[in-house]
Design a protein around this motif. Structure first.
Motif: not given
Length: 414
Positions: A339-368
């Motif tokens: 439970n500790k490992i899974d909770h840490w993974v979930r929280v870390t992944a959730y924070k990292y994805i939300l923190k870097n969503t603009h990077q996905a937009a920039n990647l798509i925008s710059s690629t196109v």
């Protein structure tokens, strides 16, 4: 389906849509000629259908072509839209993906389902995976070791050792060490052993005491008197040190202990001792010696570590495998740990994805945005061009039907 197959398919449907337009044009021409020679009503209906179908076909051809090209090569405003708007398309596409796929409410259900602890435990429990992991880690560390600049590492060790030694007060360490030994009463063992050694030495060297007494005595004093004095001295000394050896509360022990306490306080507090130990430290850790010590330390570490990492069944690798086995067992069986490992993974992944969503937009925008406009237009046309040709076909048929309806209403009601 690869690009070549897509191109063939697109050409086929383009030919079909264009062929339908040509068919309508031929019918229109034929019906127009027949209408001049034959007054039959049915000819007008067919002519109206084909005429409207041509208009619908041309209209939809222009609309579809304007997306990807300039119609007939004419640079008409608001045509060749894909190529001329690729930056805006990239920005809008990036924002669309972030807003609709990477929003908190969309990613949260998937993040909550993450459960990698048991999977990781199963994977690590397999001996082959453990060996591969240890092998890869060993190769990475070995590669780092071989790429490190030995001179730079030695200088780093020397620099850090110098920084540590500059603030190191040897007199405080020595004084505190003496106090620690005294508080633990470990010095009593030394006193006991020393008293025994002195006693045994005195007893074993009676003759030396006699010779010394006779040598220092006056010639008028008889020899038996000197021998008696020497014997008393020997017996007195041996008895005294035997008492010290056996009596743990002997006054000499107390006096020695007190002297040692006083000495430890002097070492810690008096400036002369601080200067003395600083001088010893500087002599021991001068620049040349410090550099040599650092070099010896690094060479020893590098040699030992390289040997451990290169050997198949080294102690280090066996230790790592042992810990991997314990970790895999805990990941599979320890629910609290899971439970500790899974909770840490979930929280870390959730924070990292939300923190870097603009990077996905920039990647798509710059690629196109970095694509050549013509290439982007071709890529999109290959993907959706077939369906767009059906718009042309539908436009031809729907246009013809609308024209037919209009012609019929005009003839019967106007």
């Amino acid at each position: 389906m690869n690009d070549e197959e897509k191109k063939i398919q697109l050409r086929k449907y383009k030919t079909f849509a264009t062929g339908l337009f040509v068919l309508m044009a031929v019918i229109f021409v034929v019906m127009t000629i027949l209408e001049k020679k034959n007054p039959a009503h049915w000819i007008g209906y067919i002519r109206a259908f084909s005429e409207a179908a041509m208009v619908g076909a041309l209209d939809d051809w222009f609309a579809v072509t304007a997306l990807f090209n300039y119609p007939l090569g004419l640079k008409i405003p608001h045509t060749n839209l894909i190529e001329n708007s690729k930056e805006r398309i990239g920005d809008n596409l990036g924002n669309f993906v972030v807003s609709n796929f990477l929003s908190p409410q969309n990613i949260r259900p998937y993040i909550q389902k993450l459960k990698i602890s048991h999977f990781a435990g199963e994977w690590l429990s397999k001996e082959r995976n453990q060996e591969n992991l240890v092998k890869e880690l060993s190769n990475i560390v070995l590669d780092i070791l071989h790429k490190l600049d030995d001179t730079a590492v030695v200088n780093f060790i020397g620099h850090k050792a110098r920084e540590m030694s500059d603030d190191l007060k040897i007199n405080q360490i020595v004084g505190t060490g003496i106090e620690y030994v005294l508080n633990k009463q470990d010095h009593q063992k030394i006193i006991t052993n020393l008293a025994k050694q002195i006693k045994d030495y005195v007893i074993a060297n009676r003759d030396i005491v006699k010779e010394r007494v006779q040598k220092e005595s006056y010639f008028l004093i008889p020899k038996f008197v000197d021998n008696s004095i020497a014997e008393k001295i020997t017996n007195g000394l041996s008895t005294f040190f035997e008492e010290v050896e056996n009596d743990h509360s002997h006054s000499l022990r107390t006096e020695i202990t007190q002297k040692l306490y006083t000495f430890s306080h002097e070492i810690q507090s008096e400036e002369k001792w601080e200067d003395e130990f600083r001088s010893i430290k500087n002599d021991f850790l001068n620049e040349e010696k410090l550099q040599q010590y650092s070099k010896d330390i690094w060479n020893s570490i590098k040699k030992s570590l390289s040997k451990e990492l290169e050997e198949e069944n080294s102690a280090l690798k066996n230790y790592i495998k042992k810990n991997l086995t314990e970790l895999s067992q805990n990941l599979k069986d320890d629910e609290n740990f899971q439970n500790k490992i899974d909770h840490w993974v979930r929280v870390t992944a959730y924070k990292y994805i939300l923190k870097n969503t603009h990077q996905a937009a920039n990647l798509i925008s710059s690629t196109v945005g970095n694509w050549q406009g013509r290439d982007l237009s071709r890529k999109l046309e290959l993907e959706v061009g077939k369906d767009l040709q059906f718009i042309r076909v539908n436009g031809t048929l729907v246009g013809g039907l609308v024209g037919l309806v209009i012609y019929t209403v005009a003839n019967f009601f106007i």
